[in-house]
Write an enzyme that holds these catalytic residues in place. Structure first.
Site, PDB file in Angstrom:
ATOM      1  N   PRO A 164      -3.290   8.013   6.883  1.00 16.87           N
ATOM      2  CA  PRO A 164      -2.240   7.600   5.954  1.00 16.87           C
ATOM      3  C   PRO A 164      -2.360   6.160   5.446  1.00 16.87           C
ATOM      4  CG  PRO A 164      -1.433   7.291   8.170  1.00 16.87           C
ATOM      5  CD  PRO A 164      -2.841   7.837   8.302  1.00 16.87           C
ATOM      6  N   TYR A 165      -3.399   5.406   5.864  1.00 21.66           N
ATOM      7  CA  TYR A 165      -3.462   3.990   5.473  1.00 21.66           C
ATOM      8  C   TYR A 165      -3.392   3.804   3.967  1.00 21.66           C
ATOM      9  CZ  TYR A 165      -5.290  -0.644   4.511  1.00 21.66           C
ATOM     10  OH  TYR A 165      -5.443  -1.915   4.016  1.00 21.66           O
ATOM     11  N   GLY A 166      -4.284   4.468   3.224  1.00 24.55           N
ATOM     12  CA  GLY A 166      -4.292   4.311   1.769  1.00 24.55           C
ATOM     13  C   GLY A 166      -2.961   4.656   1.131  1.00 24.55           C
ATOM     14  N   THR A 168      -0.022   4.582   2.396  1.00 27.21           N
ATOM     15  CA  THR A 168       1.048   3.620   2.713  1.00 27.21           C
ATOM     16  C   THR A 168       1.000   2.419   1.772  1.00 27.21           C
ATOM     17  OG1 THR A 168      -0.252   2.404   4.393  1.00 27.21           O
ATOM     18  CG2 THR A 168       1.123   4.246   5.162  1.00 27.21           C
TER      19      THR A 168
END
Length: 267
Positions: A164-166, A168
């Protein structure tokens, strides 16, 4: 470019003990600002960065995902320096929480551990919100303030194996536009700053040939000049904008401006 307005300016940098946060904090301190730097837990790196800045810095242990801790960090900053002029939302978690090999072997979203997914989302989404929520009343009372949200490149937001980093960071950029509109006319500006490529920080696993997905690796000090500019009076009134540090030119900051029109490109 020198920025005399930074002398005595009070700036809170979350995640300020290392990487991008440390570089921005050191640059701002060198320009005469007073710094509060946070870390999620006590660490030698947090103490070392505070000591490197000197008497014009305080180090705070603050979990940005906790509303009480965020409010306390703001209160401690104001108690120490009398005001809060700039909030740099830099604290974040990357894909190493999901997998130490994320940049060579993609973890598909359904393979991610829910707790790891939750930690990234809480830090990168709720953290900036809780810090801004705590800081904005103080800024409104002053009639002046700046929020700088640290983001990532468009490609990273939608790159395979980067959830989910991108996503977020896509959220944070959309939220930044909303916050800028909500605060329009108050004297509080909200802008986005990103390196413009993978940088040599702990977000990437340690390796002899450390590099980003594009094969390049930027130095964290690339954030220094734009952080100075965005924190100073020369950027007053500029809000809802997006700046790419890799494209920065001191004489022409507009070269690094990457506004996305009415709708983010990723949409």
């Amino acid at each position: 470019m020198t920025h005399p307005s930074l002398k005595g300016r009070v700036i809170l940098v979350t995640g300020g003990s290392r990487g991008l946060g440390r570089e921005m904090a050191l640059a701002l301190a060198e320009a005469g600002a007073k710094l509060a730097i946070t870390g999620s837990q006590p660490s030698a790196a947090l103490d070392q960065t505070r000591d490197a800045i000197g008497e014009n810095a305080i180090a705070l242990v603050a979990d940005v995902t906790n509303a009480d801790a965020a409010a306390q960090a703001v209160a401690q900053t104001v108690a120490a320096f009398g005001r809060l002029d700039v909030l740099i939302n830099n604290a974040g978690l990357g894909m190493r929480v999901i997998s130490e090999t994320f940049n060579t072997v993609a973890t598909r979203f359904w393979e991610a551990e829910p707790d790891a997914w939750r930690r990234i989302v809480e830090t990168n989404v709720n953290g900036p919100f809780l810090m801004a929520q705590a800081a904005v009343p103080q800024m409104l009372a002053q009639g002046f303030g700046k929020i700088i949200n640290i983001s990532t490149s468009d490609q990273t937001m939608i790159r395979r194996g980067y959830a989910p980093y991108g996503p977020t960071k896509a959220f944070l950029e959309a939220a930044s536009r909303v916050w800028a509109e909500d605060l329009k006319g108050t004297g509080v500006d909200v802008n986005v700053l990103l390196p413009g490529g993978a940088t040599d920080t702990d977000l990437l696993p340690p390796a002899p040939d450390k590099k980003g997905a594009d094969g390049n690796l930027l130095s964290p000090d690339i954030m220094r000049a734009p952080a100075l500019w965005l924190s100073s009076d020369v950027s007053n009134g500029i809000t809802g904008a997006r700046y790419i540090a890799r494209l920065w030119q001191d004489a022409q900051p507009d070269a690094a401006r990457d506004d996305q029109g009415e709708k983010p490109r990723i949409m």
